[in-house]
Design a protein around this motif. Structure first.
Motif, PDB file in Angstrom:
ATOM      1  N   VAL A 150      19.394 -40.916  28.414  1.00 43.48           N
ATOM      2  CA  VAL A 150      20.631 -40.162  28.241  1.00 43.48           C
ATOM      3  C   VAL A 150      20.240 -38.817  27.647  1.00 43.48           C
ATOM      4  O   VAL A 150      19.526 -38.753  26.643  1.00 43.48           O
ATOM      5  N   VAL A 151      20.679 -37.746  28.279  1.00 43.82           N
ATOM      6  CA  VAL A 151      20.273 -36.390  27.904  1.00 43.82           C
ATOM      7  C   VAL A 151      21.437 -35.665  27.249  1.00 43.82           C
ATOM      8  O   VAL A 151      22.579 -35.705  27.742  1.00 43.82           O
ATOM      9  N   ASN A 152      21.142 -34.993  26.157  1.00 41.95           N
ATOM     10  CA  ASN A 152      22.126 -34.223  25.391  1.00 41.95           C
ATOM     11  C   ASN A 152      21.894 -32.735  25.617  1.00 41.95           C
ATOM     12  O   ASN A 152      20.780 -32.230  25.486  1.00 41.95           O
ATOM     13  N   MET A 153      22.985 -32.014  25.924  1.00 36.00           N
ATOM     14  CA  MET A 153      22.911 -30.564  26.057  1.00 36.00           C
ATOM     15  C   MET A 153      24.091 -29.942  25.340  1.00 36.00           C
ATOM     16  O   MET A 153      25.195 -29.859  25.874  1.00 36.00           O
ATOM     17  N   SER A 154      23.877 -29.527  24.103  1.00 33.96           N
ATOM     18  CA  SER A 154      24.923 -28.882  23.311  1.00 33.96           C
ATOM     19  C   SER A 154      24.886 -27.382  23.560  1.00 33.96           C
ATOM     20  O   SER A 154      24.752 -26.568  22.632  1.00 33.96           O
ATOM     21  N   LEU A 155      25.008 -26.998  24.807  1.00 34.85           N
ATOM     22  CA  LEU A 155      24.928 -25.616  25.255  1.00 34.85           C
ATOM     23  C   LEU A 155      26.014 -25.368  26.285  1.00 34.85           C
ATOM     24  O   LEU A 155      26.497 -26.304  26.907  1.00 34.85           O
TER      25      LEU A 155
END
Length: 818
Positions: A277-282
């Motif tokens: 699971v990949v997180n991208m807070s962008l």
């Protein structure tokens, strides 16, 4: 390239906006206390105080002296002496709400019920990859290492470093050896451990901004740096794969780098045989907001129903705030209805900004339906056309000078080509302008033709949000439609934020209490964050997908971003919060600090998915999202706007129960008071092709899932609209439906209720009908010019704007917001 802004809310902005009146609507009690001392932080120059007024749907807001915002919320500005008489003469209205503060320790992870899930299942994310696309990692931080000191980072793609040659095949595969891409380095756990254990530590990966380290520890930190702190992430046993996508010497992130980072993480996880699971807070405000951007389409290729064990979670963004100033409502999104023969002005002006002049650039993206026909131009603060309205299929530009008036402009209207940033499959325009202009005078778009346009803007330089102000904004803004890109893609999970805490002890042991957040004073824990991006998307898709704690979250602090050493750190506390000006009270101990934003909420959901993958690695992204939504809870705080919440707030234990209900069906009927319904938009357009979506979360009296009952006893009652989608079970306890207002129904109201055995579950919904939010909520009013203005030729100038086109498409950058 498009610049992607981190969805970290600047600390100075969060509290400065609260103290200067940036967030809109102060509670009545604050006003009474403030007036008792002869001051009021929200009073305007005329001494009037703005209030948020809650009322029943259908109220004659004009008769009550209100400005309608939603069917159940309006605004009013009163002089101090008018407050009590107004309340006395309008007993059905509520001006604010001020329950007592609830002091607490760290609450984010417990509130999501991740500890309960871990205790019940014995699962902590072991065997699952948590991917972090961000500003890097402080790999020395003990929260990201094992008990014996080894790194938990299996792989790291670092775009700030030159290739090392240690993994030449991977560096070749991901373009690290190509100087034209800027270069990058690939490191594995053995490389990092070798540097941790030797004098090579000077070459270790860094996180000078601190954002990536904080995010990673929320998702997967193990709390070993300070075991007594209780600051443990959601999935403390997970394996970490990270990508630093801010290159050396900069804070910019490009679309290509973000997509490459996702590819790297998913592919390394696949090679390791682990779900990821990949997180991208962008994200960015610039785009069509309909899921068609290249960034969104690229990221969506890594997830879906055919890719088990893959999930991608992104921030919904911090652009949902609407800031009231007199009769203006400032924000980054607006709606414009243009009638034939009229010219609509869409003014833009800096909000709450110091100084007398703005120096920067503004990017505006407009979108409309295929059958609309609109022309777009730009006017300076004196009313002079910089570019007269440009019709469909055309582009125009103008180069300003220091004297007249120094503004460079480029406009593309429905031009889809290599020289235009507009995307195929959507209709709209792009307006770009750059230069200097007065702080107190608007620059305005001019729109002619026939149709309905949505517009979003994003600024750079002085026009961007910063500690000195909120930047350039529309002055007639709306809250809805502010979920940012790439969260607007229907196949990517977008996360909004709630208020996690209002007090803590800093590293010196001082008790810190936040007295105000946005419109709330005192703030109420577990309230939806005023700034969190609100749905729906430009095509009406419901967003955000879920909310999680994001304000005042304590997590790992990079050693490269300690505000006690680096005053510009993202963890630097705003003026007035700490006991003394020398304190940094966002620092809670030697290794952890406080930060706020949807950036912090997103890794909560990322870690929750890691826990679900640890239970079942074959889950797909649609399945895991359905479980999270089915197990969601209704926040304990306030939810002023349901379209900012989505179906509900994160509850990992609830998601586990939803998962188990699939294999072991339950038989429980819904309780009217424990269930709830949310709608995806604040109003309905009179257009059958644009439905409003609804979620029904069915619960029994103790808050657990209601499911397995006779579905014929569950009904959808709709008045004033057609049913676009019948009540449909999406997962245990989770139902979805759609309603669409017919042509010619403007001025009416859509009324919706979900009923069980004829009893309404939760609250019945009422949506006004209109072509835009202002007409729907205020009724038909005269706006814009009384007669058509004949278009004039655009200024000739130097046709430099072809270079501006390249800037918009290929080299546009936006600095990461701290």
């Amino acid at each position: 390239m498009r610049r992607l802004a981190q969805f970290l809310l600047p600390a100075a902005l969060l509290l400065a906006s609260a103290s200067s009146g940036a967030q809109t609507l102060p509670p009545q009690m604050l006003s009474r206390i403030a007036l008792r001392h002869g001051v009021h932080p929200m009073a305007g120059p005329d001494g009037r105080i703005p209030f948020l007024v809650a009322h029943a749907p259908g109220l004659d807001t004009r008769a009550a002296g209100l400005v309608a915002l939603t069917p159940e919320l309006s605004a009013i500005r009163l002089l101090p002496g008018e407050i009590d008489p107004y309340v006395a003469s309008h007993p059905g209205l509520r001006l604010g709400f001020t329950p007592g503060l609830r002091p607490q320790l760290d609450q984010a992870t417990p509130r999501s019920r991740a500890p309960a899930y871990r205790n019940t299942t014995g699962l902590d994310g072991t065997g699952v990859v948590v991917g972090i696309i961000d500003t890097g990692l402080d790999v020395t931080h003990l929260d990201l290492r094992t008990a014996d000191g080894h790194t938990r980072v299996a792989w790291l793609l670092d775009l700030s470093q030159a290739p090392t040659g240690k993994h030449a095949d991977l560096e070749q595969e991901y373009g690290c050896t190509d100087a034209s891409t800027g270069g990058c380095a690939v490191l594995d756990s053995a490389d990092i451990d070798a540097m941790l254990g030797t004098s090579q530590s000077a070459g270790l990966p860094t996180d000078t901004l601190g954002h990536g380290t904080h995010v990673a520890s929320i998702a997967a930190g193990n709390g070993l740096s300070v075991p007594s702190s209780g600051l443990v992430g959601m999935a403390p046993g997970a394996t970490i794969i990270a990508a630093r996508v801010t290159r050396s010497g900069g804070e910019d992130v490009t679309d290509g780098d973000a997509i490459a980072a996702a590819k790297f993480i998913f592919e390394q996880a696949d090679r390791m045989g682990m779900p990821a699971v990949v997180n991208m807070s962008l994200g960015t405000d610039f785009g069509a907001h309909d899921g068609t951007s290249a960034l969104e389409r690229g990221l969506a290729t890594f997830v879906g129903a055919q890719q088990p064990g893959h999930a991608l979670v992104v921030a919904a963004g911090n652009s949902g705030g609407v800031y009231v100033d007199g009769n203006d409502m400032h924000g980054i999104h607006t709606e414009v209805r243009v009638a034939p023969g009229a010219r609509e002005l869409v003014p833009m002006r800096p909000y709450d900004m110091t100084g007398s002049e703005v120096s920067g650039s503004v990017y505006v993206w407009l979108t409309w339906r295929a059958n609309d026909s609109l022309s777009v131009g730009l006017q300076d603060w004196t009313g002079k056309d910089l570019i007269s309205p440009v019709g469909a299929g055309q582009s125009a530009g103008a180069s300003g000078s220091d004297k007249d008036p120094g503004i460079d402009v480029a406009i593309y209207n429905d031009v889809v080509s290599d020289s235009s940033p507009l995307t195929a499959g959507s209709h709209g325009a792009v307006v770009w302008y750059s230069g200097k202009w007065p702080v107190d005078r608007p620059i305005s778009m001019t729109i002619e033709g026939n149709g309905m346009a949505d517009a979003w803007l994003q600024g750079t330089g002085d026009a961007a949000p910063s500690a000195s102000g909120l930047g350039q904004m529309f002055v007639r803004a709306v809250k809805h439609g502010t979920v940012n890109i790439p969260a607007t893609h229907p196949d990517i999970i977008g996360v909004g934020a709630t208020l996690n805490r209002t007090s803590w002890k800093d590293a010196k042991g001082a008790a810190i209490k936040v007295s105000r957040v946005g419109y709330q004073s005192p703030p109420i824990v577990d309230t939806v964050a005023y700034f969190s991006g609100a749905g729906p998307t430009a095509i009406g898709a419901p967003k955000p997908d879920i909310c999680a704690p994001g304000l005042f979250v304590a997590a790992a602090m990079s050693r490269d971003a300690d505000p006690r050493k680096i005053p510009s750190s993202m963890f630097a506390a705003p003026a007035g919060l700490c006991p003394t000006a020398l304190d940094e009270c966002y620092v809670v101990d030697a290794h952890h600090a406080i930060a706020s934003g949807t950036s912090m909420a997103t890794p909560m959901v990322t870690g929750a998915i890691a826990l679900l993958f640890a239970r079942d690695a074959t889950l797909t992204q649609p399945e895991v999202l359905a479980l999270l939504q089915a197990g969601a809870r209704y926040p304990d705080g306030e939810v002023p706007y349901a379209y900012q919440l989505g179906p509900g707030a994160l509850d990992v234990e609830g998601a586990r129960l939803a998962y188990e209900a699939i294999g072991r069906p339950i038989d429980r009927a819904p309780d009217a008071t424990a269930s709830w319904v949310t709608m995806s938009a604040p109003y309905a357009r009179p257009d059958p092709s644009q439905p409003v979506w609804g979620w029904a979360e069915l619960r029994v009296g103790d808050g657990t899932i209601a499911d397995g009952f006779d579905a014929s006893r569950l009904t959808l009652d709709v008045q004033g609209a057609a049913v676009a989608k019948a009540l449909t079970r999406m997962a245990p306890g989770l139902w979805q439906f759609g309603v669409a207002a017919p042509d010619g129904s403007g001025g009416g109201t859509v009324r919706v209720s979900v009923q069980y055995d004829g009893v309404t579950l939760g609250t019945a919904q009422a949506l006004p009908i209109g072509p835009d939010a202002f007409i729907a909520m205020e009724g038909m009013t005269a706006r814009g010019g009384a007669c058509a203005m004949a278009p004039r030729e655009s200024s000739g100038g130097r046709w430099w704007w072809l270079a501006a086109a390249a800037l918009l498409l290929g080299v546009q950058r936006e600095r990461v917001r701290r």
